[in-house]
Motif scaffolding. Structure first.
Motif, mmCIF file in Angstrom:
data_model
loop_
_atom_site.group_PDB
_atom_site.id
_atom_site.type_symbol
_atom_site.label_atom_id
_atom_site.label_comp_id
_atom_site.label_asym_id
_atom_site.label_seq_id
_atom_site.Cartn_x
_atom_site.Cartn_y
_atom_site.Cartn_z
ATOM 1 N N GLY A 19 -6.791 23.165 10.858
ATOM 2 C CA GLY A 19 -6.759 24.263 11.808
ATOM 3 C C GLY A 19 -7.520 23.855 13.046
ATOM 4 N N VAL A 20 -7.775 24.792 13.904
ATOM 5 C CA VAL A 20 -8.498 24.490 15.124
ATOM 6 C C VAL A 20 -9.857 23.899 14.778
ATOM 7 C CG1 VAL A 20 -9.489 25.439 17.227
ATOM 8 C CG2 VAL A 20 -7.306 26.322 16.375
ATOM 9 N N GLY A 21 -10.151 22.727 15.305
ATOM 10 C CA GLY A 21 -11.427 22.090 15.067
ATOM 11 C C GLY A 21 -11.463 21.187 13.844
ATOM 12 N N GLU A 22 -10.417 21.199 12.979
ATOM 13 C CA GLU A 22 -10.407 20.316 11.822
ATOM 14 C C GLU A 22 -10.038 18.902 12.266
ATOM 15 O OE1 GLU A 22 -11.440 21.003 8.977
ATOM 16 O OE2 GLU A 22 -11.572 23.177 9.067
ATOM 17 N N SER A 23 -10.737 17.908 11.728
ATOM 18 C CA SER A 23 -10.525 16.536 12.166
ATOM 19 C C SER A 23 -9.636 15.736 11.228
ATOM 20 C CB SER A 23 -11.871 15.820 12.312
ATOM 21 O OG SER A 23 -12.562 15.814 11.078
ATOM 22 N N THR A 24 -9.421 16.216 10.005
ATOM 23 C CA THR A 24 -8.543 15.530 9.060
ATOM 24 C C THR A 24 -7.742 16.560 8.276
ATOM 25 O OG1 THR A 24 -10.136 15.513 7.233
ATOM 26 C CG2 THR A 24 -10.231 13.659 8.783
ATOM 27 N N LEU A 25 -6.790 16.060 7.512
ATOM 28 C CA LEU A 25 -6.016 16.922 6.626
ATOM 29 C C LEU A 25 -6.803 17.222 5.355
ATOM 30 C CD1 LEU A 25 -2.544 15.179 6.882
ATOM 31 C CD2 LEU A 25 -3.046 17.519 7.584
ATOM 32 N N PRO A 26 -6.455 18.320 4.683
ATOM 33 C CA PRO A 26 -7.040 18.560 3.364
ATOM 34 C C PRO A 26 -6.474 17.567 2.358
ATOM 35 C CG PRO A 26 -5.293 20.117 3.765
ATOM 36 C CD PRO A 26 -5.484 19.361 5.047
ATOM 37 N N THR A 27 -7.240 17.285 1.331
ATOM 38 C CA THR A 27 -6.743 16.498 0.209
ATOM 39 C C THR A 27 -6.165 17.463 -0.822
ATOM 40 O OG1 THR A 27 -8.350 14.739 0.543
ATOM 41 C CG2 THR A 27 -7.372 14.908 -1.647
ATOM 42 N N ILE A 28 -4.969 17.150 -1.315
ATOM 43 C CA ILE A 28 -4.281 17.993 -2.289
ATOM 44 C C ILE A 28 -4.089 17.182 -3.563
ATOM 45 C CG2 ILE A 28 -2.217 19.356 -2.772
ATOM 46 C CD1 ILE A 28 -1.783 19.550 0.266
ATOM 47 N N SER A 29 -4.483 17.739 -4.688
ATOM 48 C CA SER A 29 -4.331 17.055 -5.975
ATOM 49 C C SER A 29 -3.210 17.679 -6.785
ATOM 50 C CB SER A 29 -5.632 17.128 -6.781
ATOM 51 O OG SER A 29 -6.633 16.330 -6.194
ATOM 52 N N THR A 30 -2.421 16.832 -7.436
ATOM 53 C CA THR A 30 -1.429 17.248 -8.417
ATOM 54 C C THR A 30 -1.786 16.536 -9.720
ATOM 55 O OG1 THR A 30 0.175 15.458 -8.110
ATOM 56 C CG2 THR A 30 0.243 17.269 -6.510
ATOM 57 N N PRO A 31 -1.092 16.801 -10.806
ATOM 58 C CA PRO A 31 -1.477 16.159 -12.068
ATOM 59 C C PRO A 31 -1.583 14.640 -12.007
ATOM 60 C CG PRO A 31 0.019 17.942 -12.509
ATOM 61 C CD PRO A 31 -0.048 17.821 -11.015
ATOM 62 N N ARG A 32 -0.710 13.976 -11.235
ATOM 63 C CA ARG A 32 -0.723 12.508 -11.233
ATOM 64 C C ARG A 32 -1.040 11.896 -9.879
ATOM 65 N NH1 ARG A 32 4.969 10.803 -13.320
ATOM 66 N NH2 ARG A 32 5.571 12.425 -11.811
ATOM 67 N N LEU A 33 -1.077 12.707 -8.826
ATOM 68 C CA LEU A 33 -1.171 12.176 -7.469
ATOM 69 C C LEU A 33 -2.239 12.878 -6.655
ATOM 70 C CD1 LEU A 33 2.671 12.218 -6.696
ATOM 71 C CD2 LEU A 33 1.330 10.233 -7.454
ATOM 72 N N ARG A 34 -2.615 12.245 -5.559
ATOM 73 C CA ARG A 34 -3.423 12.897 -4.533
ATOM 74 C C ARG A 34 -2.757 12.660 -3.192
ATOM 75 N NH1 ARG A 34 -9.030 11.060 -3.942
ATOM 76 N NH2 ARG A 34 -9.560 13.166 -3.258
ATOM 77 N N LEU A 35 -2.668 13.708 -2.409
ATOM 78 C CA LEU A 35 -2.189 13.597 -1.030
ATOM 79 C C LEU A 35 -3.432 13.623 -0.155
ATOM 80 C CD1 LEU A 35 0.780 16.158 -1.112
ATOM 81 C CD2 LEU A 35 0.632 13.861 -2.100
ATOM 82 N N ARG A 36 -3.656 12.575 0.615
ATOM 83 C CA ARG A 36 -4.899 12.473 1.373
ATOM 84 C C ARG A 36 -4.647 11.953 2.785
ATOM 85 N NH1 ARG A 36 -5.875 7.318 2.220
ATOM 86 N NH2 ARG A 36 -5.657 5.705 0.603
ATOM 87 N N TRP A 37 -5.688 12.087 3.598
ATOM 88 C CA TRP A 37 -5.681 11.596 4.974
ATOM 89 C C TRP A 37 -5.433 10.081 5.001
ATOM 90 C CZ3 TRP A 37 -5.411 13.435 9.713
ATOM 91 C CH2 TRP A 37 -5.920 12.718 10.799
ATOM 92 N N LEU A 38 -4.613 9.648 5.943
ATOM 93 C CA LEU A 38 -4.352 8.223 6.135
ATOM 94 C C LEU A 38 -5.329 7.653 7.154
ATOM 95 C CD1 LEU A 38 -0.477 8.418 6.275
ATOM 96 C CD2 LEU A 38 -1.767 7.052 4.607
ATOM 97 N N ASP A 39 -5.863 6.472 6.863
ATOM 98 C CA ASP A 39 -6.817 5.853 7.774
ATOM 99 C C ASP A 39 -6.551 4.361 7.881
ATOM 100 O OD1 ASP A 39 -8.982 5.805 9.555
ATOM 101 O OD2 ASP A 39 -10.149 7.169 8.290
ATOM 102 N N VAL A 40 -7.406 3.656 8.648
ATOM 103 C CA VAL A 40 -7.135 2.255 8.967
ATOM 104 C C VAL A 40 -7.075 1.376 7.722
ATOM 105 C CG1 VAL A 40 -8.004 2.332 11.322
ATOM 106 C CG2 VAL A 40 -9.593 1.931 9.442
ATOM 107 N N GLN A 41 -7.769 1.738 6.659
ATOM 108 C CA GLN A 41 -7.734 0.918 5.456
ATOM 109 C C GLN A 41 -6.375 0.964 4.768
ATOM 110 O OE1 GLN A 41 -9.568 3.724 5.622
ATOM 111 N NE2 GLN A 41 -9.238 4.971 3.774
ATOM 112 N N ASP A 42 -5.499 1.861 5.219
ATOM 113 C CA ASP A 42 -4.178 2.002 4.614
ATOM 114 C C ASP A 42 -3.093 1.208 5.337
ATOM 115 O OD1 ASP A 42 -5.010 3.950 2.637
ATOM 116 O OD2 ASP A 42 -5.153 5.395 4.291
ATOM 117 N N ILE A 43 -3.439 0.499 6.393
ATOM 118 C CA ILE A 43 -2.416 -0.167 7.208
ATOM 119 C C ILE A 43 -1.605 -1.165 6.375
ATOM 120 C CG2 ILE A 43 -2.066 -1.803 9.092
ATOM 121 C CD1 ILE A 43 -4.224 -0.332 10.642
ATOM 122 N N ASP A 44 -2.267 -1.970 5.552
ATOM 123 C CA ASP A 44 -1.532 -2.957 4.757
ATOM 124 C C ASP A 44 -0.571 -2.278 3.779
ATOM 125 O OD1 ASP A 44 -2.682 -5.148 5.999
ATOM 126 O OD2 ASP A 44 -4.308 -5.312 4.540
#
Length: 204
Positions: A19-44
């Motif tokens: 929302g306004v002022g938030e700097s990253t996305l929320p992390t969302i967990s499911t039984p087997r996965l996590r949806l998280r913010w992408l950052d420079v360590q993910d480029i490869d």
């Protein structure tokens, strides 16, 4: 090679929703996965996913040719988030933390309450029904947390796995656009699908 998986029974937000002022996305967990913010360590890992011509066969941009393409793409993801236009998560395995794909809510329009969904899973992880699990997380976040009322998808008619996954949760075919995309040396048609919050098919 199915991307479908049963809808998770529960989703847990580990951070505040964007929302306004938030700097990253929320992390969302499911039984087997996590949806998280992408950052420079993910480029490869991003390069690994998007440089595979089979995985990107029906994606909306060309297959990556170099690691620089992944770096440029990550920068575009962050800039779109800063403008409030698109929210794109990395999809990682809950146990190992390995990044196996991405998913997004694009063309977010809070005035009209709509956005477009998309997801990609690396070919080495096809057949585990991760796509269905990702889609369930996106729908919950879009409708329950962002308060959107409509989601849309643009799918190549040859991508039967994606069409079946979307229709399994209630998406309806609303249009057919001929020769909409020129990608990877070919012209591609599009099937447009839509889903309203109150039409969603919920699975246990």
């Amino acid at each position: 090679m199915s991307l479908q998986t049963p809808r998770p029974a529960a989703l847990y937000l580990l951070e505040p929703k964007p929302g306004v002022g938030e700097s990253t996305l929320p992390t969302i967990s499911t039984p087997r996965l996590r949806l998280r913010w992408l950052d420079v360590q993910d480029i490869d890992d991003l390069f690994r996913v998007f440089s595979d011509p089979q995985a990107t066969r029906y994606w909306s941009h060309a297959t990556f040719a170099s690691r620089d393409d992944a770096s440029i793409y990550l920068d575009a993801i962050h800039r779109s988030f800063d403008r409030g236009e698109s929210y794109q998560w990395g999809v990682v395995l809950a146990g190992s933390g390995q990044l196996i794909g991405t998913c997004n809510l694009a063309r977010v329009d809070p005035v009209h309450g709509r956005a477009e969904v998309g997801f990609i899973i690396s070919r080495s992880h096809w057949g585990h029904r991760y796509g269905r699990e990702v889609l369930g997380a996106l729908l919950d976040h879009a409708f329950s947390y962002l308060g959107l009322r409509r989601l849309e998808a643009d799918i190549d008619p040859r991508n039967q796995t994606a069409l079946q996954t979307l229709e399994s949760v209630g998406f309806k075919r609303e249009g057919y656009l001929r020769q909409r995309w020129q990608l990877n040396g070919e012209t591609q048609d599009s099937i447009l699908l839509g889903l309203l919050d109150n039409e969603r098919l919920r699975h246990g």
